[in-house]
Design a protein around this motif. Structure first.
Motif, PDB file in Angstrom:
ATOM      1  N   ILE A  16      60.263  60.241  20.614  1.00 35.62           N
ATOM      2  CA  ILE A  16      61.072  59.483  19.660  1.00 35.62           C
ATOM      3  C   ILE A  16      60.153  58.679  18.730  1.00 35.62           C
ATOM      4  CG2 ILE A  16      62.767  57.609  19.464  1.00 35.62           C
ATOM      5  CD1 ILE A  16      64.034  58.690  22.053  1.00 35.62           C
ATOM      6  N   VAL A  17      59.082  58.144  19.308  1.00 33.47           N
ATOM      7  CA  VAL A  17      58.093  57.438  18.477  1.00 33.47           C
ATOM      8  C   VAL A  17      57.481  58.399  17.453  1.00 33.47           C
ATOM      9  CG1 VAL A  17      55.812  56.346  18.516  1.00 33.47           C
ATOM     10  CG2 VAL A  17      57.539  55.682  20.211  1.00 33.47           C
TER      11      VAL A  17
ATOM     12  N   GLY B 165      59.916  61.796  26.618  1.00 27.50           N
ATOM     13  CA  GLY B 165      60.925  61.719  25.574  1.00 27.50           C
ATOM     14  C   GLY B 165      60.758  60.461  24.733  1.00 27.50           C
ATOM     15  N   ALA B 166      60.418  59.347  25.394  1.00 34.90           N
ATOM     16  CA  ALA B 166      60.209  58.088  24.666  1.00 34.90           C
ATOM     17  C   ALA B 166      59.086  58.262  23.645  1.00 34.90           C
ATOM     18  CB  ALA B 166      59.882  56.964  25.648  1.00 34.90           C
ATOM     19  N   GLY B 167      58.008  58.912  24.061  1.00 39.74           N
ATOM     20  CA  GLY B 167      56.893  59.167  23.140  1.00 39.74           C
ATOM     21  C   GLY B 167      57.331  60.055  21.988  1.00 39.74           C
TER      22      GLY B 167
ATOM     23  N   PHE C  56      64.168  51.555  28.478  1.00 37.86           N
ATOM     24  CA  PHE C  56      62.784  52.053  28.430  1.00 37.86           C
ATOM     25  C   PHE C  56      62.490  52.671  27.057  1.00 37.86           C
ATOM     26  CE2 PHE C  56      59.555  55.338  28.993  1.00 37.86           C
ATOM     27  CZ  PHE C  56      58.527  54.573  29.550  1.00 37.86           C
ATOM     28  N   LEU C  57      63.433  53.448  26.554  1.00 40.93           N
ATOM     29  CA  LEU C  57      63.246  54.068  25.224  1.00 40.93           C
ATOM     30  C   LEU C  57      63.097  52.991  24.157  1.00 40.93           C
ATOM     31  CD1 LEU C  57      65.875  57.000  25.207  1.00 40.93           C
ATOM     32  CD2 LEU C  57      63.469  57.090  25.838  1.00 40.93           C
TER      33      LEU C  57
ATOM     34  N   LEU D 292      69.891  63.287  26.352  1.00 42.26           N
ATOM     35  CA  LEU D 292      70.489  62.137  27.038  1.00 42.26           C
ATOM     36  C   LEU D 292      71.704  62.576  27.861  1.00 42.26           C
ATOM     37  CD1 LEU D 292      70.228  59.389  24.262  1.00 42.26           C
ATOM     38  CD2 LEU D 292      68.786  59.685  26.266  1.00 42.26           C
TER      39      LEU D 292
ATOM     40  N   ILE E 178      61.095  61.150  31.055  1.00 40.30           N
ATOM     41  CA  ILE E 178      61.504  59.847  30.489  1.00 40.30           C
ATOM     42  C   ILE E 178      60.401  59.293  29.571  1.00 40.30           C
ATOM     43  CG2 ILE E 178      62.232  57.495  31.020  1.00 40.30           C
ATOM     44  CD1 ILE E 178      63.571  58.666  33.562  1.00 40.30           C
ATOM     45  N   PRO E 179      59.155  59.082  30.073  1.00 40.88           N
ATOM     46  CA  PRO E 179      58.109  58.654  29.126  1.00 40.88           C
ATOM     47  C   PRO E 179      57.805  59.724  28.077  1.00 40.88           C
ATOM     48  CG  PRO E 179      57.154  59.117  31.293  1.00 40.88           C
ATOM     49  CD  PRO E 179      58.646  59.122  31.458  1.00 40.88           C
TER      50      PRO E 179
ATOM     51  N   GLN F 126      57.939  56.814   9.179  1.00 40.14           N
ATOM     52  CA  GLN F 126      56.715  56.075   8.842  1.00 40.14           C
ATOM     53  C   GLN F 126      55.890  55.733  10.078  1.00 40.14           C
ATOM     54  OE1 GLN F 126      59.768  55.389   7.872  1.00 40.14           O
ATOM     55  NE2 GLN F 126      59.893  54.670   5.769  1.00 40.14           N
ATOM     56  N   MET F 127      56.577  55.512  11.220  1.00 43.98           N
ATOM     57  CA  MET F 127      55.844  55.132  12.444  1.00 43.98           C
ATOM     58  C   MET F 127      54.905  56.227  12.902  1.00 43.98           C
ATOM     59  SD  MET F 127      58.447  52.986  14.753  1.00 43.98           S
ATOM     60  CE  MET F 127      57.924  53.433  16.384  1.00 43.98           C
TER      61      MET F 127
END
Lengths: 551, 49
Positions: A356-357, A352-354, B33-34, A302, A349-350, A362-363
């Motif tokens: 984090i998921v 990194g978002a993935g 977005f995150l 970040l 960006i997408p 548990q997720m």
């Protein structure tokens, strides 16, 4: 800051060493890319491989040749060139060290690749036990790792020499970054080297009957996650230091860049459990601890995003941009050296978002072992990182070969990145979607006995094949550009862009160069995160597993 | 002699050129977005497990 050691041009002898790495890297791109195309075609259900070639064999080729060979060779070549450029020409001893590393890695690659092609090592890129490969495959991989250490030693030696000659001065930023990445790599690869040398090799030679799977997988992922940061940090080097110079701006903050690299050194390694969240044998409390450490490693990414936005905005506003996003228009949209890595940044960006998921404890159950994960790392390494490496190649290859990036090649480079983005949107997008519907990764085409749920995945698999085919066109185009820049582009001078900090007076704090401190904290964190669960894995181990060859 | 308004105008522009409000907006958009992606998969998780 004035740095008398820095060269305007990378020395020709050092350039040859770096180019040797790039020849292997781009050969790997050709072979691994073809294997990837074949995989997507098979998984569409419309094609079958000829001559009894197995799906899992080409999957292994794709993973090993692109994930390990292309990346490691490109990164070592880039870091050697960056160190030689910013800290001065390598001494003869340092350069010979680099060449020894290169040849060890190449010999290891040839050995491992031969065993895969002979169908003696169809163990996928993760070579999970109890799948058992031929011993020569493990020896080949060991040589690649040991070679990379020797290669890295050349960088460490140059850094030590620079510090000796410039007491009290912070090292040049690109050298500092190359050094951090090299040290992280050495600490991380100790894990994979241990499992290969002490577990898998004796087991494949028949010296021991069985292997402790939990321990081998833990040692693999102790290495496997910092591996992805080893891919990413050279891209960050280009984003932090090269891109500001390419656009004509400044590095937002030299100290911020150094701090983010130090944070990567600290937090990249004690996080391997987030790849093993669904595995038995590890106490959930320890998994949770490593999940927390994984979220700490989000912070330097970040910081990087902030720093890049700030670099772009400061540059745009200096050029007279107004409004909230007016600065975007001032960026050099016709320059492949900027546009191609920029697409890589946006993709992160997408990506990194993935990520984090994936790491959210548990997720992870939603996506574990589904093709979502494959889609995820095709955004991170196969787009963000790889497009940045391509963008670096457009100036670095001609710089090292004494040629120029022509207008035509510049345009082709941008077209290549657009083709890549379109192909990857289809392929990775379809992988993410199918993964959320439960489609498994690492598996060949199957209708699963006509199951209704499996039928839902097939349209996405066709979309993956369409995306894979478009990506393969991108690979052909990239190879054409590489060959042109290495052998046919007109002779000339191509700049090696190295940015300067916005605040020239700001001297990076010397604490960043205190390796006793940073390596000390790194080891403490590793010991904290791994010691007790590791003892558990050994003390409470189930019976060991014998080897399987399922291909 | 130059008009005083001119110098005032220049000063405003200097302030504007060092502004990082676009960066602030960008990092917020990135953060949203995150969060949205995470919540999306979280809801899927809750509905399935």
């Amino acid at each position: 800051m004035f740095n008398p050691a820095a060269n305007l041009k990378v020395d020709r002898r050092d350039g040859k060493l770096a180019m040797a790495h790039f020849y292997v890297a781009f050969t790997a791109l050709a072979i691994g890319g073809l294997a990837g195309l074949l995989q997507t075609l098979v998984r569409s259900g419309k094609f079958e491989l000829p001559a009894g070639i197995g799906y899992y064999q080409i999957l292994t080729v794709h993973g090993v040749v692109l994930g390990l060979v292309l990346t490691t060779f490109f990164i070592m070549g880039f870091q050697l060139a960056a160190t030689s450029k910013t800290s001065g020409t390598f001494t003869k001893k340092q350069r010979i060290t680099g060449w020894v590393g290169f040849w060890l890695m190449t010999a290891g690659t040839v050995l491992a690749a031969t065993m895969i092609l002979l169908n003696e090592a169809t163990v996928l890129y993760t070579f999970y036990a109890p799948l058992q490969a031929h011993a020569l495959y493990y020896i080949g991989l060991t040589l690649v790792i040991v070679g990379s250490w020797v290669d890295g030693a050349a960088i460490i030696m140059k850094y030590a020499e620079w510090r000796r000659k410039n007491p009290g001065q912070p090292s040049p930023l690109l050298t500092f970054m190359s050094l951090v990445n090299t040290m992280m790599w050495i600490v991380a690869t100790i894990g994979v080297a241990s499992t290969v040398l002490f577990q898998l090799l004796p087991w494949s030679l028949g010296i021991v009957e069985t292997v402790n799977i939990g321990v081998s997988r833990t040692l693999f992922w102790y290495f496997g996650h910092p591996l992805v940061y080893f891919w990413l940090l050279p891209a960050y080097m280009a984003w932090y230091v090269v891109i500001p110079k390419v656009i004509g701006g400044k590095i937002f903050s030299d100290s911020l860049a150094r701090m983010s690299f130090i944070l990567f050194l600290l937090f990249s390694i004690p996080v391997g459990f987030h790849h093993q969240l669904m595995e038995p044998g590890i106490d959930p409390a320890w998994k949770f601890l490593q999940v927390i450490l994984t979220f700490l490693v989000v912070i330097p990414s970040l910081m990087t995003a902030f720093s890049l936005f700030a670099t772009f905005e400061s540059f745009g506003r200096a050029k007279g941009a107004t409004g909230l996003f007016g600065w975007l228009k001032k960026l050099p949209w016709g320059d492949a050296r900027f546009v191609v890595p920029f697409i890589g940044m946006v993709t992160f960006i997408p990506a990194g978002a993935g990520g984090i998921v994936n790491a959210s404890h548990q997720m992870n159950q939603v996506v574990h072992n589904t093709i979502w994960v494959t889609g995820h790392f095709h955004l991170t390494v196969a787009t963000s990182v790889v497009l940045t490496f391509f963008g670096v190649s457009y100036w670095l290859i001609p710089h090292l070969t004494g040629r120029k990036l022509t207008k035509a090649m510049n345009k082709l480079g941008i077209i290549q990145a657009v083709i890549w983005s379109i192909g990857m949107t289809f392929m990775s997008g379809a992988m993410h979607a199918a993964g959320l519907l439960g489609a498994p990764r690492r598996s060949s085409y199957s209708e699963y006995g006509g199951a209704a749920q499996a039928a839902e995945w097939i349209p996405y698999q066709v979309a993956q094949a369409i995306g894979g085919s478009i990506l393969f066109l991108g690979i052909i185009l990239m190879l054409y550009i590489f060959i042109n820049l290495a052998f046919f582009a007109p002779k000339g001078e191509q700049e090696f862009p190295v940015g300067e900090a916005a605040d020239e007076a700001e001297k990076a704090p010397m604490v960043f160069e205190n390796w006793k401190l940073w390596l000390g904290i790194t080891f403490v964190l590793i010991l904290f995160a791994y010691t007790i669960p590791f003892i558990d894995l050994i003390q409470n181990a189930p019976p060991g597993a014998k080897g399987y060859k399922l291909w | 002699m130059a008009k005083t308004e001119l110098s005032r105008k220049t000063k405003t522009e200097i302030e504007d050129s060092s502004s990082l409000k676009g960066t602030l907006a960008s990092v917020f958009l990135l953060g949203f977005f995150l969060v949205i992606t995470w919540i999306g998969v979280y809801l899927l998780f809750v509905s399935r497990f």
